[in-house]
Design an enzyme around this catalytic site. Structure first.
Site, PDB file in Angstrom:
ATOM      1  CG  HIS A   1      -0.166  -0.212   2.523  1.00 24.24           C
ATOM      2  ND1 HIS A   1      -0.215  -0.999   3.253  1.00 24.24           N
ATOM      3  CD2 HIS A   1       0.371   1.456   3.101  1.00 24.24           C
ATOM      4  CE1 HIS A   1       0.728  -0.315   4.447  1.00 24.24           C
ATOM      5  NE2 HIS A   1       1.019   0.982   4.029  1.00 24.24           N
TER       6      HIS A   1
HETATM    7  C1  UD1 Z   1      -2.158   5.641   5.497  1.00 17.85           C
HETATM    8  C2  UD1 Z   1      -0.857   6.156   5.919  1.00 17.85           C
HETATM    9  C3  UD1 Z   1      -0.219   5.219   6.131  1.00 17.85           C
HETATM   10  C4  UD1 Z   1      -0.084   3.917   7.262  1.00 17.85           C
HETATM   11  C5  UD1 Z   1      -1.683   3.277   6.092  1.00 17.85           C
HETATM   12  C6  UD1 Z   1      -2.340   1.954   6.839  1.00 17.85           C
HETATM   13  C7  UD1 Z   1      -0.985   8.273   5.793  1.00 17.85           C
HETATM   14  C8  UD1 Z   1       0.457   9.480   4.602  1.00 17.85           C
HETATM   15  N1  UD1 Z   1      -0.578   7.137   5.145  1.00 17.85           N
HETATM   16  O1  UD1 Z   1      -2.212   5.603   4.008  1.00 17.85           O
HETATM   17  O2  UD1 Z   1       1.309   5.142   6.506  1.00 17.85           O
HETATM   18  O3  UD1 Z   1       0.420   2.998   6.290  1.00 17.85           O
HETATM   19  O4  UD1 Z   1      -2.859   4.705   6.271  1.00 17.85           O
HETATM   20  O5  UD1 Z   1      -2.985   1.292   5.695  1.00 17.85           O
HETATM   21  O6  UD1 Z   1      -1.789   8.389   6.728  1.00 17.85           O
HETATM   22  N2  UD1 Z   1      -9.484   4.664   0.615  1.00 17.85           N
HETATM   23  C9  UD1 Z   1     -10.452   3.905   0.094  1.00 17.85           C
HETATM   24  N3  UD1 Z   1     -10.913   4.056   1.372  1.00 17.85           N
HETATM   25  C10 UD1 Z   1     -10.457   3.660   3.418  1.00 17.85           C
HETATM   26  C11 UD1 Z   1      -9.083   4.192   3.075  1.00 17.85           C
HETATM   27  C12 UD1 Z   1      -8.817   4.987   2.050  1.00 17.85           C
HETATM   28  O7  UD1 Z   1     -11.558   3.848  -0.571  1.00 17.85           O
HETATM   29  O8  UD1 Z   1     -11.278   3.130   3.726  1.00 17.85           O
HETATM   30  C13 UD1 Z   1      -8.324   4.844  -0.024  1.00 17.85           C
HETATM   31  C14 UD1 Z   1      -8.941   6.195  -0.905  1.00 17.85           C
HETATM   32  O9  UD1 Z   1      -9.360   6.361  -2.303  1.00 17.85           O
HETATM   33  C15 UD1 Z   1      -7.687   6.778  -0.358  1.00 17.85           C
HETATM   34  C16 UD1 Z   1      -6.316   5.722  -0.699  1.00 17.85           C
HETATM   35  O10 UD1 Z   1      -7.273   4.792  -0.367  1.00 17.85           O
HETATM   36  O11 UD1 Z   1      -7.082   8.475  -1.499  1.00 17.85           O
HETATM   37  C17 UD1 Z   1      -5.395   6.508   0.656  1.00 17.85           C
HETATM   38  O12 UD1 Z   1      -5.850   6.362   1.601  1.00 17.85           O
HETATM   39  P1  UD1 Z   1      -4.942   6.928   3.182  1.00 17.85           P
HETATM   40  O13 UD1 Z   1      -5.607   7.307   4.549  1.00 17.85           O
HETATM   41  O14 UD1 Z   1      -4.585   8.692   2.290  1.00 17.85           O
HETATM   42  O15 UD1 Z   1      -3.899   6.765   2.520  1.00 17.85           O
HETATM   43  P2  UD1 Z   1      -2.644   5.075   3.183  1.00 17.85           P
HETATM   44  O16 UD1 Z   1      -2.490   4.760   1.758  1.00 17.85           O
HETATM   45  O17 UD1 Z   1      -4.187   4.296   3.168  1.00 17.85           O
HETATM   46  N1  UDP Z   2      -4.459  -6.147   8.356  1.00 12.33           N
HETATM   47  C1  UDP Z   2      -5.373  -6.329   8.310  1.00 12.33           C
HETATM   48  N2  UDP Z   2      -5.845  -6.740   7.181  1.00 12.33           N
HETATM   49  C2  UDP Z   2      -5.658  -6.666   5.832  1.00 12.33           C
HETATM   50  C3  UDP Z   2      -4.064  -6.315   6.293  1.00 12.33           C
HETATM   51  C4  UDP Z   2      -3.734  -5.142   7.412  1.00 12.33           C
HETATM   52  O1  UDP Z   2      -6.003  -6.629   9.526  1.00 12.33           O
HETATM   53  O2  UDP Z   2      -6.278  -6.767   5.388  1.00 12.33           O
HETATM   54  C5  UDP Z   2      -3.356  -5.426   9.555  1.00 12.33           C
HETATM   55  C6  UDP Z   2      -2.422  -6.271   9.999  1.00 12.33           C
HETATM   56  O3  UDP Z   2      -2.438  -7.442  10.890  1.00 12.33           O
HETATM   57  C7  UDP Z   2      -1.405  -4.942  10.850  1.00 12.33           C
HETATM   58  C8  UDP Z   2      -2.314  -4.071  10.379  1.00 12.33           C
HETATM   59  O4  UDP Z   2      -3.571  -4.164   9.757  1.00 12.33           O
HETATM   60  O5  UDP Z   2      -2.557  -5.334  12.139  1.00 12.33           O
HETATM   61  C9  UDP Z   2      -1.381  -2.952   9.765  1.00 12.33           C
HETATM   62  O6  UDP Z   2      -1.575  -2.061   8.770  1.00 12.33           O
HETATM   63  P1  UDP Z   2      -1.367  -1.537   7.335  1.00 12.33           P
HETATM   64  O7  UDP Z   2      -0.758  -2.284   6.739  1.00 12.33           O
HETATM   65  O8  UDP Z   2      -2.306  -0.744   6.525  1.00 12.33           O
HETATM   66  O9  UDP Z   2      -0.225  -0.427   7.937  1.00 12.33           O
HETATM   67  P2  UDP Z   2       0.794   0.105   8.635  1.00 12.33           P
HETATM   68  O10 UDP Z   2       1.405  -1.136   9.587  1.00 12.33           O
HETATM   69  O11 UDP Z   2       2.084  -0.135   7.098  1.00 12.33           O
HETATM   70  O12 UDP Z   2       1.398   1.482   9.217  1.00 12.33           O
END
Ligand code: UD1
Ligand code: UDP
Length: 432
Positions: A281
């Site tokens: 991601h």
């Molecule tokens: C965010 C965090 C990242 C973390 C990740 C965990 C920042 C800058 N990034 O990244 O550090 O590792 O969360 O998962 O804060 N979207 C949906 N539905 C949702 C959420 C997001 O469709 O419920 C889509 C939207 O298109 C959105 C994109 O995902 O624009 C990115 O979401 P965003 O929360 O901005 O960043 P993440 O990539 O999720």
């Molecule tokens: N996770 C989950 N379902 C998924 C992918 C990840 O429950 O489909 C959990 C995973 O076990 C871990 C956390 O989400 O506990 C990690 O989150 P993510 O990878 O979104 O973010 P990051 O740790 O990179 O910030």
């Protein structure tokens, strides 16, 4: 009592939505005759309560202001605002919330709404039994500035209403940074869970969030000794505590339950060690269509069945670029709940990921990990041989995944003893 600085900039909104500027408010010292407080703002009078100021304007509006840096006395009941918003933060908040409750602290949970799909948010509250958020700010997605800015505004309003003694933030997302800025500007004590992590890669949005949050935190709650050293290198030594990793606490609490209760292997028709598990991601891997396509093709070339729960960001990027390439071995599935995810992790032959949390969980479950990044904050996992860094190089990904083996030595105990959250709950009652 020393003279205290009080939130002075900007406007404070009164009960009728009326806003008045507040300048140069000063609290009388305790040894002054009537312990009176006063404001130089001619239209307001000021009265002091335990941890807040009540400002009353001539127009009959009143508003409370939280005092800056008033030390919390050990043993007192403390009011904590936990600010969460993204998937890993719900998981990190679970052990901390439980411990805060056990320590008798008052807690208010603020959910920014950064993640909002059922499988990115509600599923964790349901499965883990996390208290429902007291405030749901519904910020949603946006560019970094837009999303973070709207969060700061909404969090500030919430903190002014709730007047907590301490704000707890987790990890490195935009939610973390927004809450840190809001708390810091209001002079509310700020505690950062997962402080001190560094990738030393300033192209990562998470790296900005970590550095900025750490530099305005009062309590820096580090998961590893490396994190403590990283802070030292930046001159941060005050308020730094090595507490251990709260995600380890969570895995200890839910790992066995996941093994017993999850039916995900059967429903996907896979056997233990008969598949690889992948998550992707990071902007670094998703935002360039060529990189993402190359990465997905490399996963398909590993040869195992590769279960790939798709983060919505990754799904959106794949769809925007005409969908995924034709895949033989990769199975794209919906994001999983925590129990199903832990079950798949525990039984995987190898895990391929760019997630911070998933790298750690692979290590906790003693499953070899291939990290799809050029560097990691979790350097201990690499040093011990349980994690290999391959960036997005196709050949390196395929070779590392095919060769992945469990090292002869068990993973060292570098993430604490499973009591990180208990230490955090104790530390928030102490003066920083
Ligand atoms: C965010 C965090 C990242 C973390 C990740 C965990 C920042 C800058 N990034 O990244 O550090 O590792 O969360 O998962 O804060 N979207 C949906 N539905 C949702 C959420 C997001 O469709 O419920 C889509 C939207 O298109 C959105 C994109 O995902 O624009 C990115 O979401 P965003 O929360 O901005 O960043 P993440 O990539 O999720
Ligand atoms: N996770 C989950 N379902 C998924 C992918 C990840 O429950 O489909 C959990 C995973 O076990 C871990 C956390 O989400 O506990 C990690 O989150 P993510 O990878 O979104 O973010 P990051 O740790 O990179 O910030």
């Amino acid at each position: 009592m020393p003279q205290l600085d009080v939130l002075a900039a900007g406007c404070v909104h009164g009960a009728k939505g009326h806003a008045s500027p507040v300048h140069h408010i000063r609290i009388a010292r305790a040894d002054e005759p009537d312990n009176r407080s006063h404001a130089r703002n001619a239209n307001a009078t000021v009265a002091r309560s335990a941890r807040s100021l009540v400002v009353r304007w001539r127009s009959d509006c009143a508003a409370s202001i939280v005092l800056r840096r008033e030390p919390i006395r050990a043993g007192l009941q403390v009011k904590i605002a936990s600010v969460v918003g993204a998937r890993p933060q719900f998981i990190k908040a679970w052990p901390v919330s439980r411990q805060l409750r056990q320590h008798g602290h008052l807690q208010t949970i603020v959910h920014t709404g950064q993640h909002y799909d059922h499988q990115m948010s509600d599923v964790f509250f349901d499965e883990m039994g996390i208290d429902r958020p007291d405030h749901f700010l519904e910020i949603g997605s946006g560019s970094h500035g837009d999303q973070t800015g709207r969060m700061i505004i909404a969090i500030e309003q919430t903190l002014l209403r709730e007047r907590p003694d301490c704000v707890l933030v987790y990890g490195d997302t935009n939610t973390t940074l927004a809450a840190a800025i809001a708390a810091c500007k209001l002079g509310i004590r700020l505690a950062h869970v997962e402080a001190g992590l560094r990738s030393y890669n300033r192209t990562m949005p998470e790296e900005h969030n970590r550095v900025l949050t750490d530099h305005c935190s009062d309590l820096l709650l580090c998961p590893t000794q490396t994190a403590v050293h990283n802070l030292e290198r930046e001159g941060i030594v005050r308020g730094v505590h090595l507490v251990g990793d709260v995600m380890y606490d969570a895995v200890l609490a839910f790992g066995a339950r996941a093994r017993e209760q999850s039916r995900i292997l059967a429903s996907l028709g896979v056997a233990p060690r008969g598949y690889a598990l992948a998550t992707v991601h990071r902007a670094y891997n998703t935002d360039d269509p060529d990189v993402l396509q190359r990465l997905v093709r490399a996963l398909d070339a590993v040869g195992d069945t590769v279960l790939f729960p798709l983060h919505p960001r990754t799904r959106a990027r794949l769809n925007a670029n005409g969908g995924s390439p034709t895949l033989q071995h990769v199975r794209l599935i919906e994001p999983l709940g925590y129990l199903d995810m832990l079950a798949l992790e525990q039984h995987a032959r190898v895990i391929l990921t760019d997630s911070g949390g998933v790298q750690k969980e692979a290590f906790f479950f003693e499953v070899p990990c291939v990290t799809l990044r050029p560097e990691t904050e979790w350097v201990e996992t690499v040093a011990s041989g349980w994690n290999v860094l391959v960036a997005s190089d196709s050949d390196a990904i395929v070779a590392a995944a095919r060769d992945a083996k469990r090292p002869p030595e068990k993973p060292p105990r570098v993430f604490g003893d499973g009591n990180a959250a208990a230490r955090i709950a104790e530390l928030v009652t102490k003066a920083g």
